[in-house]
Design an enzyme around this catalytic site. Structure first.
Site, PDB file in Angstrom:
ATOM      1  N   CYS A 383      42.281  41.336  46.064  1.00  0.00           N
ATOM      2  CA  CYS A 383      41.364  41.452  47.202  1.00  0.00           C
ATOM      3  C   CYS A 383      39.918  41.447  46.706  1.00  0.00           C
ATOM      4  O   CYS A 383      39.415  40.391  46.351  1.00  0.00           O
ATOM      5  CB  CYS A 383      41.703  42.691  48.033  1.00  0.00           C
ATOM      6  SG  CYS A 383      41.123  42.520  49.720  1.00  0.00           S
ATOM      7  N   HIS A 509      47.130  41.973  49.356  1.00  0.00           N
ATOM      8  CA  HIS A 509      47.489  43.138  48.534  1.00  0.00           C
ATOM      9  C   HIS A 509      48.979  43.103  48.184  1.00  0.00           C
ATOM     10  O   HIS A 509      49.799  43.704  48.879  1.00  0.00           O
ATOM     11  CB  HIS A 509      47.188  44.435  49.300  1.00  0.00           C
ATOM     12  CG  HIS A 509      45.734  44.707  49.438  1.00  0.00           C
ATOM     13  ND1 HIS A 509      45.016  45.420  48.491  1.00  0.00           N
ATOM     14  CD2 HIS A 509      44.851  44.357  50.398  1.00  0.00           C
ATOM     15  CE1 HIS A 509      43.751  45.486  48.874  1.00  0.00           C
ATOM     16  NE2 HIS A 509      43.612  44.858  50.022  1.00  0.00           N
ATOM     17  N   GLU A 511      50.563  44.636  45.983  1.00  0.00           N
ATOM     18  CA  GLU A 511      51.107  45.947  45.598  1.00  0.00           C
ATOM     19  C   GLU A 511      51.830  46.651  46.750  1.00  0.00           C
ATOM     20  O   GLU A 511      52.714  47.466  46.537  1.00  0.00           O
ATOM     21  CB  GLU A 511      49.990  46.843  45.040  1.00  0.00           C
ATOM     22  CG  GLU A 511      48.956  47.367  46.042  1.00  0.00           C
ATOM     23  CD  GLU A 511      47.792  46.413  46.325  1.00  0.00           C
ATOM     24  OE1 GLU A 511      47.932  45.204  46.035  1.00  0.00           O
ATOM     25  OE2 GLU A 511      46.751  46.875  46.842  1.00  0.00           O
TER      26      GLU A 511
HETATM   27  N1  GLN Z   1      35.351  44.572  50.636  1.00  0.00           N
HETATM   28  C1  GLN Z   1      36.071  43.361  50.611  1.00  0.00           C
HETATM   29  C2  GLN Z   1      36.270  42.774  51.991  1.00  0.00           C
HETATM   30  O1  GLN Z   1      36.134  43.458  52.970  1.00  0.00           O
HETATM   31  C3  GLN Z   1      37.411  43.525  49.915  1.00  0.00           C
HETATM   32  C4  GLN Z   1      38.363  44.395  50.667  1.00  0.00           C
HETATM   33  C5  GLN Z   1      39.487  44.951  49.824  1.00  0.00           C
HETATM   34  O2  GLN Z   1      39.440  44.895  48.599  1.00  0.00           O
HETATM   35  N2  GLN Z   1      40.485  45.519  50.462  1.00  0.00           N
HETATM   36  O3  GLN Z   1      36.582  41.627  52.124  1.00  0.00           O
END
Ligand code: GLN
Length: 539
Positions: A383, A509, A511
């Site tokens: 992410c 994600h 995970e």
């Molecule tokens: N801050 C980033 C976004 O909003 C990544 C979000 C995250 O890592 N969950 O896109």
């Protein structure tokens, strides 16, 4: 008398927080599943936030995202990992959810004429949420009440579960977890806090049927008899929960004490079909504690003082490590510390950058990605970690000076990461990110495709920003492969640098979908390649 086919187990906690109620509730799920029963889990969180999505990870730990896009408590992650059952929005109930629903109904006039009160209106709403899950096809619903008995916040939930027992006296079981502290100077385990905690529960009308006593040392028969007498719980049902080396040992420990059998006897249930779940669980655990090799992984994040913020990443690493029979030593590095120097990364075999929000620590992460790339270390960006990878490549390979995400620099000339089109008008913060399952199409011959061995995958998301497709061609000219794309909107889901062992970022994600008995393919691939590169360099 009303009867329910689904038996309800309530798990409360006393004396202190962090007793491991979530792990216990999840472990009960494992052993009941192992005896052939179908199990669902539920969690009550007594805070006023509607969900955990607006809370700082330091306050709350990880926000666990379900496939239907709910931002929930991290215990739901334990439930999913332990029982393999996918949770949904309705498995996590907060005070905020309950009150906002009741107040909305009041405004619509649904209680016209009534004075709306905690009892019965709030407690009825809580009960309805339990019954919604109870009248399904499951044999058990295990429901954990967050907080500690005696807290003001949890009172309406405790009152509701008292009423559930009144309505279904034959179908409810209460388990109370307490702490039995070991006092070194006296050389003794002390039962008084447990007695007080049970008194507190009984004062509000709840008599526990089982006690789970957390302690450093095993409770002997004499102590269990004492607790039984003072707490009015039969001796066989006073369960000793000694600290374990790993959370994955807890189901094995409670099964050894005959917990599932006791629960079946309590409800007068018979095992109809046994499954091999606990045997498979044991095999997973055995591989975990007898590794054949070792790797060292650096995780560079911004909430590393509280690694609960990265709970699912920690666990996904454990699952893949067991699968590969490896020990993965994880070093958590505060990204701000890398702004001056990345020397500390020299002793590690791979770098992982997990998710995160806000500007603090970003430059340290960019340096970590650069270090991994220049030193040919396997890199896994998740992410925010993928967005960091894109920024680093832009600045140092594409020569786009000060390229950035508009999350961190609104006026950057090269906005290689930008707010998603669909997020532009969004003002409210709660539950408004791109959340939950979305499909992703993988490119053949990529590292990602090799790991999944599938073309269309479904992964969970939680983000507002995305890779800016305006720059795609430029990246591709410089060898970057966009190996995963969301077919619905062309959003970049996976990017890779080719001709390297593993240099990959994903917008989702992974995970969140890793399970002990089903380690996630990307984590397996990442750790496997780290080990291969290590072995190669030692030749
Ligand atoms: N801050 C980033 C976004 O909003 C990544 C979000 C995250 O890592 N969950 O896109």
């Amino acid at each position: 008398m009303k009867r329910s086919k689904t038996k309800i187990i309530f798990v409360t906690g006393g004396v202190i927080s962090s007793l491991g109620k979530g792990i216990t509730a999840a472990s009960l799920g494992v052993i009941l599943k192992a005896h052939g029963f179908s199990v669902n889990n539920m969690k009550f969180d007594p805070y006023i936030n509607v969900d955990s999505g607006t809370m700082n990870p330091f306050q709350h730990g990880e926000v666990y995202v379900t496939k239907d896009g709910a931002e929930t408590d991290l215990d739901l992650g334990h439930y999913e990992r332990f029982t393999g059952r996918d949770m949904t929005e309705s498995n996590n109930v907060t005070t905020g959810k309950v009150y906002s629903n009741v107040i909305e109904k009041e405004r619509k006039g649904e209680y016209l004429g009534d004075c709306v009160q905690v009892v019965p209106h709030i407690t009825n709403d809580i009960k309805e949420r339990i019954y919604k899950l109870v009248h399904g096809k499951d044999d058990f619903l295990i429901c954990e009440i967050g907080g500690t008995v005696g807290d003001i916040e949890s009172l309406p939930f405790l009152e509701a579960i008292r009423q559930v027992r009144l309505e279904y006296p034959m179908d409810v079981l209460n388990i109370h977890l307490t702490l039995v502290p070991y006092i070194k100077t006296a050389g003794e385990l002390k039962t008084k806090p447990t007695q007080h905690s049970v008194n507190e529960l009984r004062r509000i009308g709840i008599q526990p049927d089982f006690l789970g006593c957390r302690s450093e040392k095993k409770l002997n028969k004499h102590l269990r008899a004492k607790i039984s007498l003072f707490c009015n719980v039969i001796e066989e049902n006073v369960i000793s929960l000694v600290d374990m080396k790993s959370i994955y040992e807890v189901p094995i420990n409670i099964e050894k004490q005959g917990m599932a059998q006791k629960i079946m006897e309590y409800f007068n249930l018979y095992e109809t079909k046994k499954s091999d779940y606990l045997e498979r669980w044991g095999a997973f655990y055995n591989k975990l504690i007898h590794p054949k090799g070792k790797i060292k992984l650096a995780i560079v994040g911004k909430y590393v003082d509280l690694t609960d913020s990265y709970m699912s990443i920690k666990e996904a690493i454990v699952h893949a490590s067991s699968y590969l029979e490896l020990e993965t030593e994880v070093k958590w590095i505060e990204s701000e510390e890398l702004e001056e120097s990345t020397d500390i990364l020299k002793g590690y075999d791979g770098v992982l950058i997990p998710g995160g929000f806000g500007e603090r620590g970003i430059e340290g992460m960019v340096k970590a990605a650069q270090f991994a790339r220049e030193n040919n270390l396997p890199y896994f960006g998740i992410c925010l970690g993928m967005q960091i990878m894109a920024i680093e490549i832009a600045r140092n390979i594409l020569n786009l000076e000060n390229a950035n995400s508009t999350e961190f620099d609104k006026s950057t000339k090269y906005n290689v990461i930008d707010i998603q089109e669909t997020q532009k008008g969004v003002k409210a913060k709660g539950g408004t990110q791109r959340l939950g399952h979305y499909p992703c199409k993988l490119k053949k011959n990529s590292v990602a495709h090799g790991a999944y061995e599938e073309t269309i995958i479904l992964e969970r998301h939680r983000h507002r920003f995305e890779f800016n497709n305006k720059y795609k061609e430029l990246y591709e000219k410089n060898d970057v492969i966009f190996s995963g794309i969301c077919p619905e909107n062309d959003l970049v889901e996976v990017m890779e640098l080719p001709n390297r062992p593993f240099y990959l970022g994903c917008q989702f994600h992974p995970e969140l979908q890793s399970r002990p008995l089903e380690a996630h393919p990307l984590f397996i691939q990442f750790l496997k390649i780290i080990k291969e590169v290590m072995d190669e360099s030692q030749k």
